[in-house]
Structures are given as C-alpha cells and as structure tokens.
Design a protein around this motif. Structure first.
Motif, PDB file in Angstrom:
ATOM      1  N   PHE B 262      33.245  11.611  28.799  1.00 41.19           N
ATOM      2  CA  PHE B 262      33.548  13.026  28.674  1.00 41.19           C
ATOM      3  C   PHE B 262      35.088  13.438  28.295  1.00 41.19           C
ATOM      4  O   PHE B 262      35.442  14.621  28.300  1.00 41.19           O
ATOM      5  CB  PHE B 262      33.354  13.642  30.209  1.00 41.19           C
ATOM      6  N   ALA B 263      35.716  12.483  28.190  1.00 38.38           N
ATOM      7  CA  ALA B 263      37.147  12.805  27.837  1.00 38.38           C
ATOM      8  C   ALA B 263      37.490  13.236  26.372  1.00 38.38           C
ATOM      9  O   ALA B 263      38.442  13.410  25.866  1.00 38.38           O
ATOM     10  CB  ALA B 263      38.373  11.540  28.237  1.00 38.38           C
ATOM     11  N   VAL B 264      36.142  12.981  25.605  1.00 38.44           N
ATOM     12  CA  VAL B 264      36.469  13.285  24.280  1.00 38.44           C
ATOM     13  C   VAL B 264      36.878  14.695  23.776  1.00 38.44           C
ATOM     14  O   VAL B 264      37.255  14.917  22.643  1.00 38.44           O
ATOM     15  CB  VAL B 264      35.261  12.893  23.360  1.00 38.44           C
ATOM     16  N   ASP B 265      36.960  15.620  24.874  1.00 39.30           N
ATOM     17  CA  ASP B 265      37.273  16.940  24.384  1.00 39.30           C
ATOM     18  C   ASP B 265      38.541  16.839  24.056  1.00 39.30           C
ATOM     19  O   ASP B 265      39.280  17.767  23.645  1.00 39.30           O
ATOM     20  CB  ASP B 265      36.711  17.983  25.155  1.00 39.30           C
ATOM     21  N   GLY B 266      39.259  15.809  24.523  1.00 35.15           N
ATOM     22  CA  GLY B 266      40.623  15.709  24.445  1.00 35.15           C
ATOM     23  C   GLY B 266      41.145  15.530  22.974  1.00 35.15           C
ATOM     24  O   GLY B 266      42.353  15.646  22.487  1.00 35.15           O
ATOM     25  N   LEU B 267      40.085  15.060  22.169  1.00 35.42           N
ATOM     26  CA  LEU B 267      40.579  14.515  21.030  1.00 35.42           C
ATOM     27  C   LEU B 267      40.810  15.910  19.987  1.00 35.42           C
ATOM     28  O   LEU B 267      41.380  15.798  19.158  1.00 35.42           O
ATOM     29  CB  LEU B 267      39.187  13.856  20.165  1.00 35.42           C
ATOM     30  N   ARG B 666      40.206  18.818  29.015  1.00 32.40           N
ATOM     31  CA  ARG B 666      39.828  19.803  29.830  1.00 32.40           C
ATOM     32  C   ARG B 666      38.898  19.250  31.017  1.00 32.40           C
ATOM     33  O   ARG B 666      39.089  19.421  32.152  1.00 32.40           O
ATOM     34  CB  ARG B 666      39.488  21.102  29.184  1.00 32.40           C
ATOM     35  N   THR B 667      38.010  18.649  30.542  1.00 37.15           N
ATOM     36  CA  THR B 667      36.751  18.102  31.451  1.00 37.15           C
ATOM     37  C   THR B 667      37.557  17.222  32.383  1.00 37.15           C
ATOM     38  O   THR B 667      37.253  17.196  33.575  1.00 37.15           O
ATOM     39  CB  THR B 667      35.963  17.192  30.662  1.00 37.15           C
ATOM     40  N   MET B 668      38.433  16.316  32.072  1.00 37.42           N
ATOM     41  CA  MET B 668      39.044  15.402  32.786  1.00 37.42           C
ATOM     42  C   MET B 668      39.969  16.069  33.963  1.00 37.42           C
ATOM     43  O   MET B 668      40.177  15.683  35.156  1.00 37.42           O
ATOM     44  CB  MET B 668      39.852  14.420  32.065  1.00 37.42           C
ATOM     45  N   ALA B 669      40.503  17.169  33.455  1.00 39.43           N
ATOM     46  CA  ALA B 669      41.378  18.126  34.520  1.00 39.43           C
ATOM     47  C   ALA B 669      40.628  18.539  35.463  1.00 39.43           C
ATOM     48  O   ALA B 669      40.872  18.624  36.627  1.00 39.43           O
ATOM     49  CB  ALA B 669      42.139  19.094  33.612  1.00 39.43           C
ATOM     50  N   GLU B 670      39.299  19.146  34.969  1.00 44.80           N
ATOM     51  CA  GLU B 670      38.563  19.539  36.192  1.00 44.80           C
ATOM     52  C   GLU B 670      37.984  18.359  37.213  1.00 44.80           C
ATOM     53  O   GLU B 670      37.988  18.665  38.438  1.00 44.80           O
ATOM     54  CB  GLU B 670      37.287  19.993  35.340  1.00 44.80           C
ATOM     55  N   CYS B 671      37.585  17.149  36.494  1.00 48.48           N
ATOM     56  CA  CYS B 671      37.329  16.108  37.515  1.00 48.48           C
ATOM     57  C   CYS B 671      38.713  15.849  38.366  1.00 48.48           C
ATOM     58  O   CYS B 671      38.367  15.286  39.576  1.00 48.48           O
ATOM     59  CB  CYS B 671      37.027  14.836  36.530  1.00 48.48           C
ATOM     60  N   THR B 672      39.703  15.927  37.894  1.00 45.67           N
ATOM     61  CA  THR B 672      40.879  15.514  38.437  1.00 45.67           C
ATOM     62  C   THR B 672      40.869  16.195  39.717  1.00 45.67           C
ATOM     63  O   THR B 672      41.342  16.113  40.940  1.00 45.67           O
ATOM     64  CB  THR B 672      42.081  15.428  37.863  1.00 45.67           C
ATOM     65  N   ALA B 673      41.043  17.636  39.592  1.00 37.62           N
ATOM     66  CA  ALA B 673      41.118  18.468  40.503  1.00 37.62           C
ATOM     67  C   ALA B 673      39.917  18.353  41.543  1.00 37.62           C
ATOM     68  O   ALA B 673      40.049  18.791  42.697  1.00 37.62           O
ATOM     69  CB  ALA B 673      40.781  20.178  39.778  1.00 37.62           C
TER      70      ALA B 673
END
Lengths: 204, 687
Positions: B262-267, B666-673
C-alpha cells in the motif's frame, strides 16, 4: 443484531465470577483433557449468564481469557446460540414458541395474552425491568403445544386463561408449577393413557 | 498411495490428498470459493461438488480425501446442475452491483456465474443488507457482497496470527467481522483483499481507481524490506496503481506485507523529477549537463580522501557498482552501504546472510531471536515462523525487544548479558538449543547497528557454533536485514576500502571538514546535521532528508522504474523490471553515474545494462546466478569482548514508515495515525 456489538446496549466495564461460580467454571474446565479447555466455553458462558442475567462483552472477554481463546472465538459461539442473551433481559424471560405446531394449537392467542398482560411487545422488556417477552423457534415440546419457556422450565398445554394465571403468579413473585397446565402427565394422551395401563406409572 | 480415476484419467496421489487437490494435479478445474491451498479446509461454499461413483449424493471435493479405486466425475450434467444450484443460492443475497464493484473483472463469483450461472433470477424476495465494517485504512468492506467463504477469517487466524475476525450470528444473520468494531491490527491485512473471492473486501486506497483489464502487469521485486518478496506491479499509463504479491514458495509464498502493498501511492508524491543545484542557499532547477558539470568542477582537484559515498537502503546493485567503480577511479576508499552503522560485511559471506533460508525455517525446531521483532521488520517472514510454529514441536525464545509476535515464545529479556550466558552455556536456553536437531537464531539489526555490534555478532557466532547450529547441510545462523540494498552492497564490497572511512567516519570527517564532498545514493537515514559544510550530492527519487540537505540533487528512479538487481536477506539475487518510466527528467540510477563519470572525465567502461551486469558478475560471481541461493561457507567473524549493557531494541518503531517512499505515502500516514499509537500500548501483551 448479531453482526456487531455496537448498538445501544450499555456494557458494564468489568466482569468477575463470584467465588462459587468460579469454582463451577473450574469444574467445567476440568471435565475436558488438558489443552482442550476451550470445549468448556458453552457451560462457562452459561454460568456467566446465570450470574449476570445476560452476557455482557466483559463477561465474554473474561471467559476468553479464562480459556486462552481469542475473544472473537467466544463472540462467535455466543452469537450463534439464541439461548445466550447479548442484551439485558428482565428477571423473568418469557419465551413463547410460535413455530408451526404451537401456532396450530393457538400460540397466537398466547402471544396476544402475554402482550396484553405485560403491556409490552415481542422483544421488549417491561418498564420495571421484571419481564421480557420474546418469540422463539421450536422448543421441541410440540406434543404439549403451545409452550412458553421461562427460566429453566417449560409451561405447556397453555391457553389464554392458564397463561394469565402464570403471569399473575409471576407478578406476585410466586413460582407457578412447571409442565402441563392441564394436569396431564408428561406427554401422555389427553384423558389418560390408552395403552400399557397396567405398568407402574401407567395411570395418569 | 491410493489410485483413483478422475474423468477417466487415472492418478496416484499421497494418502490424505483431497479429490480437489488430485484434480488440480491433473489440471482438471473444479470451481471453488472457500477452498484455498494455504488455508485450512472449511468446506462451506459447496461449489466444488463432484460425483463419486457409489456415493448417493454429490460430494464436496475439497473436503473429501481420496480413497483407493475411487471413480470421480467432475463434468456430468448432474454435477453442472448441482453446482448451478449452489451458485443460485450464493446469489440469493449477493447484490447485482458488478458495474460499481472493484472486484469486477477479477471476481471468482463473476467467473463462476459465467460457467454455471442460471440465465435469470428466480428469487423475488428482498436481498438482505449487511452493515459495512470498518477494517481500517487499508481494507474496504462491502459486506452485503460477502458469500461467507471465511477465507479472510482463516487467513487472519492462521497465517497472520492475529485472531480478530470471525463469523458471528447464524443463518441469515451470519456476518463476518470483528464483532467489537476495530481496525485489523495485522501487518498482513492486505492479503485478505486478494483472498476474498468476491468484492466484499477490496483495497481501500485503490478503490475505483482502475479496472484489471486496463492495467499493464510487470513482474518485479519488493524493496520495502529485505525479504525481497516477489511482486507484480500493475500500472496504467505512467502511474503505479497497485502492487500484488507473486507466487514464490521460497520467499513470500503468496503473501505481501501491507507496507509493500500500500505504500506505492508514495511513488507519485514528493518526487524529484529534475536536477537541482543550491544557489544562494536555495535549490534551483537546472539542466542535467549543468548539474553534472557543477559536480565535476567541485570534485576536480580534490584528493580521494576528501570524497565519500554512502549508499541508501533502496539502492540497486547496478548503481552501487557504478558508484563504487567511479570512486575507485577517483581513488577514494570512503564508501559505505551501512547507513545505520551495522557491524557487518567482509568475509565470510555467511556472517551477513539469512543462511538457513526463509523456506528453511520450516525445517528448524528451535529458534532464538536476538535484537529483532520480525513482525514489523519482515512480516511475511514472521508469517513463515508462525507457519512453522503451528506445525508443532517448535520452541521460540527472544532476547531483545518485548514484542507481540504472532506465536508463543519465551521472552528471555533484553539484556546483552543473556547472550553471553547462552554462549557460555550457563543459561538454561543453551541446553534447549543444544538438544535441538536443527536450531536456528535470527540476529536483527537492533543488535548489529550498535557500537558493540561486532561483539554481539561474535557472541551470536559463538552461540551458533557451541549449540551445533552450523552443521552439514544446515546453517542456523541468520541475519535479518532491514534494507533491500544491504546484502547487495555487502556482496559488491560497497564498504570502506583500505584506510577508508565508514559512515560514522564519514560523518565525523564531514563535521571536522576533512571530507569535502559526500555522495548520497538514496541515503536518507543518516544524521544530515552532521554533514557540516560538505558539498552534498543527493541522487535519489524522493525529496526526503537527503535532498533537503543536498547541494546538488540528481533525480533517480524508484524500484518500479528501473531494471535493477537486489539481493535479499538470504543472498538471493533477484531483479526488478521497469514497470513505468521515471518521472520528468529522472533517469535510471546507473545511467546517471555513467553520465557523471563522463563529465568528470573518468569514463566508466560500460554503457549498456548488459555490460554493467557483466561487470557486476566480475566483482562478485554470485550476480551471474539469478534467483538462486548459493550456500555460504562458514568462518570466523565478529569480535570478542563484553557487550555494553544497553538493552537490545528493534530499530523499527513504526512499521508503516521506514523509507522515503513510505514516508511520502498518504496511506501509510493514515496507518501510522491509526495503528502506531495503539501498537505501543499493545506491545508486551501475549501473542
């Protein structure tokens, strides 16, 4: 419904077995070989329900911990069986069977009588929190239909009058006689046995 | 071994095989929804019905073991009718919302309806509606579509080892969910999206983004951890839409960690898409030729001792080879690929590999974890440990961070003295290791990336040697890396040369002004404030810490944008393939270095990928063998001494953000939160 616990039910924060019930629970676990303690989940849930009147989440979590199970495994069992009450119920839980044989023998009238006498609908609890009226599926006592199940007892061969009498007694805090309300013994034919009259207990 | 006949073809299979497995072996297709080869058999969808002669009724083939002389028919009209009936029942409550369903085009139910579906609905009653569940920021639920195959429940319980999902209620009221509403706390939760045969569980970040037939599929390798999971990169145009796992039984089976998926939106965010040069304290866009000329001018006349290069955690072997060769031409020995200062490298190769291999975990009988929390450092590898644990006869002990692993383990503590005690045999666990047939240990970067890392490495070697972990055909000494680039860098010798400085030396030198130029090849995890007045060149793909500090930024390619070689923690050489082109003016990393060598007049002797790879094989013959594992020979390594008393910890405290790509996601930021706050609270509860 049964899919999630997030309804309006007020859940107590904690649950603990009384010393007596804890001993009972341990005895239930001891019936199974070591490592198979999870088999005791249903008897222990029943003990918890008898203690609390219903099964709060905290009780299910406590049972899960006691049996070394993931809480969801206990929720699965508790939601599967309708005998586990996941919402608070009145002290007297009247469960009226409305399946086919009971219906043919007049369970509609029984339900109506209960509603009228208690002033609540199906699935509701009286304002004083004493009575809860529910509709249940077949109780397996069709030969004595119609049937109401209260606590650990069946009240059978009911009609509107006997139902009213039972409710009146319960309201007065008395314990009505369980079983057939017409006086017949067990599932014997109405009017007494027609065969095997000579053997012990053959007489009605 | 029983012999049976399926559709007139005779087959002999091992006892205990099911009819469905035997049919699969013959290549005879039997439709299924609940059956999955890596999960327990449930037998509840009834789609796999077959006819068995002398059996009065159709039989669910997924749950029926074969018997001698069985005669099975899978394609009789009666079976087609029976399966059609099952399907009709499944469709009673399944909505007809395929046009707005993300599973459309890759839906098992859709496919089976094409084969067995009735041409019209005969059911006129209302369909039941089920409230959607909140499974967190990764998995989107549309529970009305659920057909209750329970694959997700079995995956979360068995493979992920986080029993949070279940089937509550019964009959018409059966629902899949957590009962008490909460997000799935597994690092492998994305896999239930793949497992779901219908559109009940779909990927939340990918929702309504693309249809499967629009996507170009490229086989590649994951670089978010050092496991090197095999992946398929799905792209549309020049954007990576999603990443899915690819089958490789030796590495990731068919699972993938949530970060990798799921971190690929960071690309698509924070990308460096053109060269920059710092002028008047600000990074200003410039052309490639100016950027390269600026670097060449800066480096010219400086001795090799004044130059240094650090390779980052996602650097590919091609770029590291080119950079190493370039620094060789510049006579600089100051190279390092160990940003975290791990005390690894050199020979023997066995000292830095996961020697027993990932698949080899399944042969081990005792495991000692040292300074690692595999659940966040390599979740798929952790699932493999759990798989071994579930088979039984496997004991695990951990020295290091107290972690909520997904299997029962004995927590010995986090003191380094425990390791000394195990090494000299005075700790009770030493006896357990000695008694084991195939003991293994996993040494994490939490133990190696410390000042006394070489002493701990030496202790781990001593434990391995004294407890019989290193034997004929078995090597139980394992290093679990965090960085996809690390083993490749070590294999290429991207390490300080004679008299060269390591990362700590480079940073200290830059602080004192002894190092004038630092080349960061995607290195973002070092303390940038220590680079002092050095001229910093950052080559990489994301505007992270390195680019922030840099004087020249050279835009490189991310792992999906280049044909690159990575070596996983086992020492398996694997290659990614270009799925999309690097954005803007960004280039493949080795090409940037080749162009830079020309600007510096130190031309590197390769100008095609083939020649560069030939050079890599020259540096280390291992690079000639793709996907293969060569057993590494054993030797002496590590240092003697008494380790410092600091407790062992895991270097990863937030699984969801460990590198420039996941930090931009952004997805990973949501997961972190959502997860990391509570993850700390969870730590230490029993697994």
């Amino acid at each position: 419904m049964s899919g999630s616990a997030s309804d309006n039910t007020v859940q107590p924060a904690s649950f603990a077995f009384t010393a007596e019930n804890l001993a009972k629970a341990k005895a239930a676990i001891a019936k199974y070989p070591p490592g198979r303690q999870r088999s005791a989940v249903m008897p222990i849930l029943d003990i918890a329900q008898r203690q609390e009147g219903w099964l709060p989440l905290a009780a299910m979590n406590a049972v899960a911990e006691m049996l070394d199970l993931a809480p969801i495994r206990v929720y699965e069992v508790a939601t599967f069986y309708t005998m586990f009450q996941l919402k608070p119920v009145g002290k007297v839980h009247m469960q009226v069977c409305t399946n086919l044989p009971c219906m043919l023998r007049g369970s509609d009238e029984i339900v109506e009588t209960c509603k009228r006498e208690l002033g609540v609908g199906l699935g509701e609890t009286t304002a004083d929190g004493k009575f809860t009226l529910s509709e249940v599926e077949c109780l397996g006592a069709c030969v004595n239909a119609p049937v109401i199940w209260i606590g650990d007892d069946y009240y059978e061969d009911l009609d509107a009058d006997s139902t009213r009498k039972i409710i009146a007694q319960l309201k007065a805090g008395e314990m009505p006689n369980a079983g057939s309300q017409t006086g017949r013994k067990g599932a014997a034919p109405i009017g007494g046995p027609t065969t095997l009259k000579t053997i012990a207990g053959g007489e009605a | 071994m029983p012999k049976l006949t399926i559709d007139g073809r005779e087959v002999e299979v091992a006892a205990g095989t099911t009819i469905l497995q035997a049919a699969d072996y013959l290549g005879i297709e039997i439709p299924r929804f609940c059956y999955h080869e890596r999960l327990a058999i449930a037998g509840n969808c009834r789609m796999c019905l077959v006819d068995v002669e002398k059996s009065p009724k159709p039989v669910a083939s997924c749950a029926m073991p074969v018997a001698e002389g069985m005669v099975v028919h899978t394609d009789t009209p009666q079976i087609k009718k029976a399966r059609g009936g099952v399907l009709e029942f499944l469709l009673i409550n399944h909505p007809l919302d395929c046009p707005i369903c993300d599973q459309g085009g890759e839906c098992d139910l859709q496919d089976e309806v094409m084969a067995y579906g009735f041409d019209r609905g005969r059911y006129h009653e209302n369909k039941r509606a089920v409230k959607d569940k909140d499974f967190g920021p990764l998995v989107k639920t549309t529970m009305t579509r659920c057909i209750h195959c329970t694959r997700c429940v079995r995956f979360i319980t068995e493979v992920a080892g986080v029993p949070e999902l279940g089937a509550t209620g019964r009959g018409e009221n059966l629902e899949i969910g957590t009962y008490v509403e909460k997000a799935l706390s597994s690092e492998l939760s994305g896999n239930i999206v793949d497992l779901c045969p219908v559109g009940a569980l779909t990927s939340k970040p990918y929702a309504f983004m693309a249809r499967p037939w629009e996507l170009k599929k490229t086989e590649s390798i994951d670089v978010f951890d050092a496991l090197g999971a095999n992946i398929r990169v799905d792209t549309r145009g020049n954007a990576v839409m999603r990443v899915l796992p690819r089958l490789n039984d030796d590495v990731n089976e068919e699972w993938l960690g949530d970060k990798s998926r799921f971190a690929v939106d960071g690309l698509l965010r924070q990308r460096l898409d053109r060269p920059y040069l710092r002028k008047d304290g600000k990074l200003q866009p410039i052309s490639w030729s100016e950027a390269l000329a600026a670097i060449a001018a800066k480096v010219k006349g400086l001795g090799g001792a004044k130059l240094a290069a650090i390779a980052g955690d996602m650097a590919d072997c091609e770029a590291m080879t080119a950079l190493k060769d370039l620094f060789g031409k510049l006579d600089s020995p100051n190279l390092d690929c160990r940003q975290d200062g791990a005390k690894l490298g050199g020979s023997p190769r066995a000292s830095y590999l996961f020697n027993s291999t990932v698949a080899g975990i399944e042969d081990a009988d005792v495991l000692l974890l040292i300074g690692t929390n595999p659940r966040v450092e390599a979740p798929v590898l952790n699932a493999r440990i759990r798989k071994r644990y579930l088979k039984g006869g496997f004991s695990v002990a951990a020295v290091g961070p107290k972690a909520n692993l997904t299997y029962k383990h004995e927590y010995l503590g986090d003191q380094t003295a425990i390791l000394s005690a195990i090494a000299d045999g005075s700790h009770p666990f030493a006896a357990v290791l000695k008694a084991a047939k195939k003991p293994m240990l996993i040494l994490g970067q939490g133990a190696l990336a410390r000042v006394d890392g070489d002493i701990l490495l030496g202790l781990a070697r001593k434990i391995a040697e004294t407890t019989g972990m290193v034997a004929d055909g078995w090597n139980g000494f394992n290093v679990l890396h965090l960085a996809a680039a690390r083993v490749g860098g070590l294999d290429l010798g991207f390490l300080p040369g004679a008299g060269g400085r390591d990362v700590e030396g480079i940073l200290a030198g830059a602080e004192k002004g002894e190092i004038s130029v630092v080349y960061l090849l995607g290195a973002d995890e070092i303390d940038m404030s220590r680079l002092g007045k050095a001229f910093v060149i950052y080559q990489g793909h994301h505007g992270d810490a390195g680019a922030h500090r840099a004087d020249v930024v050279l835009p490189g390619a991310a792992y999906t944008e280049k044909d690159a070689t990575y070596v996983n923690t086992e020492g398996r050489v694997q290659r990614t393939n270009l799925a999309v082109f690097p954005p803007g003016e960004a280039k493949e990393d080795w090409k940037i270095l080749r162009a830079l060598s020309e600007a510096m007049n130190k031309v590197l002797p390769y100008d095609t990928l083939g020649k560069l790879r030939a050079r890599m094989a020259e540096v280390n013959p291992l690079f000639a063998g793709i996907n293969a594992i060569a057993p590494a020979s054993w030797g002496s390594f590590g240092a003697d001494g008494v380790p410092a008393a600091d407790p062992l910890a895991s270097p990863v405290d937030n699984y969801y953000m460990t590198d420039p790509i996941s930090r931009a996601s952004r997805t990973m930021a949501e997961c972190t939160a959502r997860f990391v706050g509570c993850a700390h609270k969870r730590t230490g509860t029993n697994g």
